[in-house]
Structure formats: structure tokens, C-alpha cells
Design an enzyme around this catalytic site. Structure first.
Site, PDB file in Angstrom:
ATOM      1  N   GLY A 189      15.072 110.152  41.134  1.00  0.00           N
ATOM      2  CA  GLY A 189      15.317 109.111  41.705  1.00  0.00           C
ATOM      3  C   GLY A 189      15.894 107.963  40.579  1.00  0.00           C
ATOM      4  O   GLY A 189      16.702 108.509  39.978  1.00  0.00           O
ATOM      5  N   CYS A 190      15.939 106.463  41.306  1.00  0.00           N
ATOM      6  CA  CYS A 190      16.880 105.419  39.805  1.00  0.00           C
ATOM      7  C   CYS A 190      16.632 105.962  38.681  1.00  0.00           C
ATOM      8  O   CYS A 190      16.806 105.707  37.520  1.00  0.00           O
ATOM      9  CB  CYS A 190      16.685 104.540  40.275  1.00  0.00           C
ATOM     10  SG  CYS A 190      17.546 104.602  42.382  1.00  0.00           S
ATOM     11  N   ALA A 191      14.269 106.105  39.306  1.00  0.00           N
ATOM     12  CA  ALA A 191      13.929 106.579  37.645  1.00  0.00           C
ATOM     13  C   ALA A 191      14.181 107.459  36.715  1.00  0.00           C
ATOM     14  O   ALA A 191      14.005 107.679  35.253  1.00  0.00           O
ATOM     15  CB  ALA A 191      12.796 106.322  37.616  1.00  0.00           C
ATOM     16  N   ALA A 192      14.888 108.388  37.064  1.00  0.00           N
ATOM     17  CA  ALA A 192      15.030 109.840  36.225  1.00  0.00           C
ATOM     18  C   ALA A 192      15.839 110.053  35.242  1.00  0.00           C
ATOM     19  O   ALA A 192      15.378 110.723  34.726  1.00  0.00           O
ATOM     20  CB  ALA A 192      15.735 110.491  37.327  1.00  0.00           C
TER      21      ALA A 192
END
Length: 350
Positions: free
Chosen positions: A141-144
Site C-alpha cells: 500500500g502507501c508504505a511501499a
């Protein structure tokens, strides 16, 4: 001691379709206001999100019609392929390198998928060698944007001299749902956009910045904060409205713990380069990191111009920070499903 990987180049790409926030609000009002009685108070998110415009894989009219998996993934394969080629080619050109120089590709995406994965589908068109290593990653997700960057840096460090291409691609707009009459779906309609970024990493001389350290923190019992609920129609957003207070309370100590593993403190970081999940999240991050209000200026500019594109967004911020001049030490930070905090520290190359 093994040399750290260095960032050699960075490029971004967006789809051709531009959606103004005013247009998105008008469309959402038309599609939801008569069917969802809580829409009117929720619609303020369009005005308060700090977003002026976003880019999308399809024109605005496409989203007013129902679409199932086949339509969504066909659009993903087409547009994600184009963004992969554009961002990767730009990054290689800027660094004076060729696709045949790439030894390994790390690709992250959580808003669609193809099998074979994107880099395999595009290998011939790009000109990658037959012995290239491929590391496609789904679900961060956004952490990728930060976690995937760290994976690519470790791949480069493990094979000194090898050139690693890292590509983050998200088409968040393709998760838009007409049938989901929920708060998270309305909020997502106001926040998310599409984009891609590509980075080149290698151990050796030169470069823009050295990858000094990396780490993650997985918070226990937080699976419900962010993620996908998958059904026959497509992805359905899971997004807890408690995220900003959670970030303000928990993320600072988590980042301090990540940095401490490398002998660093929050005060050793000259500039945080954060994933701008939203204006409330940015305010929470400024508070938890002990920063002055509004100090995450690049982040606010990016979310205004592009919206929240999930994983590549932090790399858009990094590009802007590089253009402005990196300080001695920066820390890239992002939050994502898990619930996870991810951090990479960068040291400016003299």
C-alpha cells in the site's frame, strides 16, 4: 564494510487525464447525494483535503458507469504499463543509462495486478536483458514507496555494482466504487489519484544520495486501519477515520525506534520526507516528529497537485526535495496497511 547503495536518478509519470477537485466533488454529489443521506456533511472532505487536482487512468465520465474486475484490470494493465515505461525510461535517460544496464527490477503496486507481472510483460519493449532479476511486490500500500525503496537498496548493496531499478505504480482511481455507500468510499473519492515513480540505485561513486539505513515497525492489532476488502466488483477501501490521532500518538515513537537501530535519533534528521496521506495526517506527523506546523511544505504541494497516489507519492516529494537541495540527512517516512511505519534515511552525496 559493504558500501551502501546510492540513488542515481529519479523520475515521475502521471496518466493523461486530469480531474479537478471541484469536478470530482460535483460528480460525487451527483452520484451519491440522493442515495446516501450522510453525503452532505461528508462532502466537506473535498474542500478540506488540500487537493486542487489529480490525475486518473480514465476520464471522469468513465467513473459514472459501473465496472467490474475485467474492466478495472484491463485499464490497469494498459495504463500501468505506459507509466512503467515512461517513468523508467526518464530515470534511465537522466542517469545516462540504458535498460540493458539494469540487473534487477523491484516493482511495487497494490491497486492492480497482471500475471506475468509488469516488468516481464514489458521486458522486450524496454530492452531488459534475459538474465534480469525480477521482484514484484503487492500489498504494501502507501508504505511501499519507502519499503520498496529499501528492498531495492538492499538488493543493490548485496551485489555491489549491480544496477537496481525500483518502480512504484498505483492507479488508485480504478478502485472507485458506485455501489459502496460508506464513509471510507466517499473519503477515498476525495483523496486518491494515480501516478508512478522510478528510481535507480547502485553501489559505487557519484549519485544523489546514499541510502544510510532502513527499517519498519508493524503495529499489533491494527489490521482494520487500512487495506482492501475484495469482492466480485473490485477493491473496497478500508480506511479508519482514527488514523490522524493514531499517527500523532504512535508514529513518532515507532520512527524513533527504527532510527535507534542504526544509532540515530529523531533530532539527527535534518528533513523528513513524508508520504502525504492527507492534510490531517501531515499535521499529525509534524506534531509527532516535533516539527513546526506547516513545515512539511513539499508534501502539501504534492498532495495539492496530485492527491494521494499511494506508494509513489513519497517519491514525488523526494524529487521535489532533491530539486530544492537535500540537507545532510533526510528521512523518508510512510505509513501503510499492516498497519506499518516504514523509514529510510538518506545522506547527501557531497
Amino acid at each position: 564494510m559493504t558500501e551502501n547503495a546510492k540513488l542515481l536518478g529519479l523520475a515521475i509519470a502521471t496518466p493523461e487525464h486530469v480531474i479537478l477537485q471541484s469536478e470530482a466533488k460535483e460528480m460525487a454529489t451527483r452520484l451519491f447525494s440522493d442515495r446516501y443521506r450522510e453525503f452532505k456533511p461528508l462532502s466537506r472532505v473535498f474542500d478540506n483535503a488540500g487537493i486542487n487536482k489529480r490525475y486518473a487512468a480514465r476520464p471522469l465520465s468513465w467513473f459514472s458507469e459501473p465496472h467490474a474486475w475485467e474492466d478495472r484490470m484491463a485499464a490497469y494493465a494498459e495504463v500501468a504499463s505506459a507509466l512503467f515505461i515512461e517513468s523508467s525510461t526518464k530515470a534511465l535517460d537522466h542517469a545516462g543509462l540504458k535498460a540493458s544496464d539494469v540487473d534487477c527490477i523491484v516493482t511495487v503496486s497494490s491497486t492492480g495486478f497482471t500475471t506475468p507481472s509488469l516488468e516481464a510483460r514489458l521486458a522486450g519493449q524496454m530492452g531488459f536483458r534475459a538474465d534480469i532479476e525480477r521482484v514484484p511486490v503487492f500489498g504494501l500500500g502507501c508504505a511501499a514507496g519507502v519499503s520498496g525503496f529499501a528492498i531495492a537498496a538492499r538488493m543493490a548493496k548485496a551485489r555491489p555494482g549491480a544496477l537496481v531499478l525500483f518502480v512504484a505504480i498505483e492507479l488508485c482511481s480504478l478502485a472507485f466504487r458506485l455501489d459502496k455507500l460508506t464513509k471510507p468510499n466517499i473519503i477515498a473519492t476525495a483523496l486518491f489519484g494515480d501516478g508512478a515513480a522510478a528510481c535507480l540505485l547502485r553501489c559505487g561513486p557519484g549519485g544523489i544520495a546514499e541510502v544510510e539505513s532502513s527499517g519498519e515497525h508493524l503495529f499489533p492489532d491494527t489490521l482494520g486501519i487500512m487495506g482492501w476488502q475484495i469482492d466480485d466488483v473490485g477493491f473496497g477501501i478500508i480506511l479508519e477515520q482514527s488514523l490522524p490521532p493514531f499517527a500523532e500518538k504512535e508514529v513518532g515513537p515507532a520512527m524513533a525506534s527504527i532510527l535507534a537501530r542504526s544509532g540515530l535519533r529523531l533530532s539527527d534528521v535534518d528533513r523528513f520526507i513524508c508520504h502525504p496521506g492527507g492534510t490531517k495526517v501531515l499535521a499529525a506527523l509534524e506534531s509527532t516528529f516535533g516539527l513546526a506546523p506547516e513545515s512539511l511544505d513539499h508534501e502539501r504541494e504534492i498532495i495539492s497537485e496530485y492527491g494521494n497516489m499511494s506508494s509513489p507519492t513519497v517519491l514525488f516529494v523526494l524529487q521535489r526535495a532533491i530539486a530544492a537541495g537535500l540537507p545532510e540527512r533526510s528521512a523518508m517516512a510512510a505509513l501503510g496497511p499492516g498497519f506499518t511505519a516504514s523509514c529510510v534515511t538518506l545522506k547527501r552525496v557531497a
